[in-house]
Design an enzyme around this catalytic site. Structure first.
Site, PDB file in Angstrom:
ATOM      1  N   LYS A 114     -16.048   9.125  22.255  1.00 45.94           N
ATOM      2  CA  LYS A 114     -15.530   9.765  23.460  1.00 45.94           C
ATOM      3  C   LYS A 114     -16.251   9.324  24.731  1.00 45.94           C
ATOM      4  CE  LYS A 114     -13.755  13.929  21.187  1.00 45.94           C
ATOM      5  NZ  LYS A 114     -13.804  15.397  21.116  1.00 45.94           N
ATOM      6  N   LYS A 132      -0.531   8.166  13.020  1.00 46.58           N
ATOM      7  CA  LYS A 132      -0.323   9.598  12.920  1.00 46.58           C
ATOM      8  C   LYS A 132       0.308  10.134  14.202  1.00 46.58           C
ATOM      9  CE  LYS A 132      -3.295  12.421  11.166  1.00 46.58           C
ATOM     10  NZ  LYS A 132      -4.530  13.180  10.882  1.00 46.58           N
ATOM     11  N   LYS A 156      -0.882  14.183  19.936  1.00 44.36           N
ATOM     12  CA  LYS A 156      -0.604  14.685  21.283  1.00 44.36           C
ATOM     13  C   LYS A 156      -1.207  13.782  22.348  1.00 44.36           C
ATOM     14  CE  LYS A 156      -4.442  17.982  20.739  1.00 44.36           C
ATOM     15  NZ  LYS A 156      -4.762  19.411  20.620  1.00 44.36           N
TER      16      LYS A 156
END
Length: 327
Positions: A111, A192, A195
């Protein structure tokens, strides 16, 4: 019953993959365990957010989870920031967590890579995650493989605290939940459903207009050979449709494949099954959205239930570490 803790960040709307892969396990598991489900809004602040963004997303996520079947009379559904002991215990745990342990966390590396600004919270959030779990004398934490490292750190930190200050925390175990459907992107069936995907054309939102949902399935990517069979490696698009249809109707993908000789009817039936699955969810979501005060009330009830446990665990930690007690 064993105590189970699960957390979910209010970052983006839930999609069909979340429902069939995880949330359905939560709604079924709440009847088999003393289940604590926490909307971890403080974790969402580790990356920059607009004012009010996290609060709005938290309310919507709570409404979606309730609409999917989480029952506040059965489980404990609450918001992390509504129980101040999370932040208090996180600081105590940061003080017994080594910098090297935090540096090794793979999610921090993923991240933070390439970012101009990396918050200290993003680096230390595994200690807050450990506090989330340890604060409720948790026996079991359902996780995927990507989260096992966090549970291992939680256990290591809890053991270190217990060794230094006496028996304080229950050591949680990581458990792999019953396999939910692996839902792939309708346009990129080797990926996959997510969102955070660059385009939403292959992602089905739980609160999305149902006509749009049906259209996405009818435009789903398959292949050119025309044979309907369940073979995720060779036929990912067709197999994804069969998996979704099976998960929505309670069938088996390979058995369902035998009922079809063309892709069109498979797409149409899968669309119909998903629309039927989402209709009651959306109806209940609409009721909750029209009455935000009721959602707020349910979250207050959940926070009170959570605090009734957290207060005792926090008091135990403060006493064992030897902080001057409040008078």
């Amino acid at each position: 019953m064993p105590r189970v803790f699960s957390g979910i960040q209010p970052t983006g709307s839930l999609h069909l993959g979340n429902l069939l892969g995880a949330v359905r396990n939560w709604t079924e598991g709440q009847h088999r365990a003393d289940s604590f489900f926490c909307i971890v809004d403080l974790h969402a602040l580790t990356v920059p957010k607009r004012p009010g963004e996290v609060g709005d997303a938290t309310l919507e996520l709570a409404q979606v989870l309730l609409a999917c079947g989480l029952d506040p009379e059965v489980c404990t559904l609450f918001v992390q920031s509504h129980v101040h002991q999370h932040g208090e215990l996180a600081w105590l745990l940061q003080c017994v967590t080594a910098m090297g342990e935090l540096r090794r966390m793979t999610q921090f590396k993923d991240k933070s890579e390439g970012k101009d600004f990396v918050s200290a919270g993003l680096f230390t959030y595994p200690a807050l995650q450990a506090a989330d779990i340890l604060l409720y004398d948790t026996d079991s934490v359902p996780v995927g493989e990507d989260q096992r490292q966090h549970i291992e750190l939680t256990r290591d930190v809890a053991e270190r605290f217990n060794h230094r200050y006496g028996d304080t925390f229950v050591l949680p175990t990581a458990t792999v939940p019953a396999a939910g459907a692996r839902v792939m992107d309708l346009q990129e069936p080797t990926n996959k459903m997510s969102k955070s995907a660059g385009s939403d054309t292959g992602t089905v939102g739980l609160t999305e207009d149902l006509a749009s949902v049906a259209k996405k399935f009818k435009r789903a990517v398959t292949d050119s050979d025309g044979e309907v069979r369940y073979d995720p490696a060779a036929k990912p698009g067709v197999s994804n449709l069969l998996s979704i249809l099976a998960a929505s109707t309670g069938g088996e993908p390979a058995e369902l494949a035998e009922e079809y000789s063309q892709y069109g009817p498979l797409k149409s039936d899968t669309a119909d099954a998903v629309v039927a699955l989402l209709e009651p969810v959306q109806e209940r979501f609409g009721e909750l959205r029209a009455d935000p005060a009721e959602t707020a009330r349910l979250l207050r009830v959940g926070a009170e239930k959570a605090r009734s446990v957290a207060v005792d665990v926090m008091a135990r930690a403060r006493a064992n570490i030897g902080l001057l007690p409040l008078t």
